[in-house]
Design a protein around this motif. Structure first.
Motif, PDB file in Angstrom:
ATOM      1  N   SER A  74       0.685 -12.763   7.643  1.00 23.25           N
ATOM      2  CA  SER A  74      -0.276 -11.677   7.485  1.00 23.25           C
ATOM      3  C   SER A  74       0.034 -10.879   6.231  1.00 23.25           C
ATOM      4  N   GLU A  75      -1.022 -10.434   5.549  1.00 25.65           N
ATOM      5  CA  GLU A  75      -0.813  -9.609   4.363  1.00 25.65           C
ATOM      6  C   GLU A  75       0.047  -8.393   4.677  1.00 25.65           C
TER       7      GLU A  75
ATOM      8  N   ASP B  14      -9.624  -7.163   4.816  1.00 26.19           N
ATOM      9  CA  ASP B  14      -9.924  -7.696   3.486  1.00 26.19           C
ATOM     10  C   ASP B  14     -10.957  -6.786   2.826  1.00 26.19           C
TER      11      ASP B  14
ATOM     12  N   THR C  25       1.807 -16.715  -2.945  1.00 26.87           N
ATOM     13  CA  THR C  25       0.609 -16.844  -2.105  1.00 26.87           C
ATOM     14  C   THR C  25      -0.667 -16.614  -2.916  1.00 26.87           C
TER      15      THR C  25
ATOM     16  N   TYR D  27      -3.358 -25.055   0.882  1.00 28.02           N
ATOM     17  CA  TYR D  27      -2.635 -23.818   1.143  1.00 28.02           C
ATOM     18  C   TYR D  27      -1.128 -24.061   1.321  1.00 28.02           C
TER      19      TYR D  27
ATOM     20  N   ILE E 196      -3.071 -17.555   9.220  1.00 23.51           N
ATOM     21  CA  ILE E 196      -3.019 -16.720   8.023  1.00 23.51           C
ATOM     22  C   ILE E 196      -4.076 -15.625   8.182  1.00 23.51           C
ATOM     23  N   VAL E 197      -3.653 -14.380   7.972  1.00 22.36           N
ATOM     24  CA  VAL E 197      -4.453 -13.223   8.389  1.00 22.36           C
ATOM     25  C   VAL E 197      -4.538 -12.194   7.277  1.00 22.36           C
ATOM     26  N   ASP E 198      -5.736 -11.703   7.047  1.00 21.30           N
ATOM     27  CA  ASP E 198      -5.914 -10.467   6.288  1.00 21.30           C
ATOM     28  C   ASP E 198      -6.558  -9.477   7.249  1.00 21.30           C
TER      29      ASP E 198
ATOM     30  N   TRP F 195      -4.626 -15.339   1.934  1.00 22.95           N
ATOM     31  CA  TRP F 195      -5.185 -14.699   3.127  1.00 22.95           C
ATOM     32  C   TRP F 195      -6.550 -14.064   2.851  1.00 22.95           C
TER      33      TRP F 195
END
Length: 271
Positions: free
Chosen positions: A61-62, A85, A242, A236, A80-82, A210
């Motif tokens: 996660s960011e 955003d 990243t 990815y 994979i998480v934002d 992300w």
């Protein structure tokens, strides 16, 4: 799993909107990007929810700790998480921000969720089944891309439009094409392509994996895709960084778009 992910996304929406309606503070992180309480609260809700689905799947996660590549390179499957955003859009209160959750398997998104809190809308994409959907509170609508026509509908970033974008526009116009420009923030751009409202988005400014993985899955499931400038698919988790290389997202004909970008005077191997 899809129903659970949509529920997690809507819980994150609630946390974000609770902050959005207040006089929130904006901090600047070490990478010079903004962060708010909404980012942190959405991260906590999403991380907890994904851990309940399967605690063995790592979460990148960011707003979490980013493991070293020596650890990450062994991940065959991970989230994979934002959590938020478009934090800049959030701080500008223009409603163009999203919640992004994607499942990456062997370097490619297999499942993606993009939620727009201010519209109470969630997009989903199941890549293997080629099913992309728009979920509202009232209905679930199948979505798909459309073939570009004589009018090219180009979508661009609110904050990262570059001279290279203008080169592409001018080249298309030299071919006799009419180019319509729509300016939108966050991963909403690729969702618009996925539902047939736009044809192409080309990104030269910096972005992180992300930022794009969830929308990549939605767009791919809808019939389009995200590609490096040379026309190859984005893969990815390939390095310590990243950051994404320059890329384009399109509704169809990726080889043709790669050719157009190159003919615009942009060296596709240099980005």
């Amino acid at each position: 799993m899809l129903d659970e992910l949509i529920n997690i996304t809507r819980l994150a929406h609630r946390e974000i909107l609770d902050v959005y309606d207040t006089n929130f503070d904006v901090e600047i992180k070490s990478d010079n990007t903004p962060i708010t309480e909404a980012d942190r609260r959405a991260h906590d809700v999403i991380f907890e929810g994904l851990s309940r689905i399967d605690p063995t799947i790592p979460v990148l996660s960011e707003e979490g700790d980013i493991p070293a590549f020596e650890v990450r390179r062994h991940w065959e499957k991970y989230w994979i998480v934002d959590p938020l955003d478009g934090t800049r859009e959030f701080t500008e209160r223009n409603d163009e921000f999203t919640v992004n959750i994607a499942l990456i398997e062997r370097g490619s998104p297999s499942l993606g969720i993009v939620g727009i809190p201010t519209k109470a809308v969630v997009y989903s994409g199941e890549v293997d089944r080629a099913i992309a959907l728009c979920h509202t509170h009232y209905e679930v609508i199948p979505i798909s891309t459309k073939q570009p026509g004589d009018v090219i509908r180009m979508i661009t970033s609110r904050h990262y439009r570059t001279t290279q974008n203008q080169q592409i526009i001018e080249y298309l116009e030299s071919l006799g094409k009419t180019v319509e420009i729509t300016i939108v923030g966050s991963s909403i751009k690729m969702c618009h392509i996925a539902e047939g409202q736009a044809d192409v988005y080309v990104r030269f400014g910096l972005s992180n994996e992300w930022d794009v993985a969830a929308a990549d899955a939605v767009l791919t499931a809808a019939g389009g895709g995200m590609y490096l400038l040379n026309g190859t698919r984005k893969v990815y988790n390939q390095s310590e960084s990243t950051l994404n290389s320059a890329f384009f997202a399109c509704s169809a004909q990726p080889k043709e778009w790669s050719h157009i970008i190159e003919q615009s005077g942009i060296t596709t191997d240099d980005h």
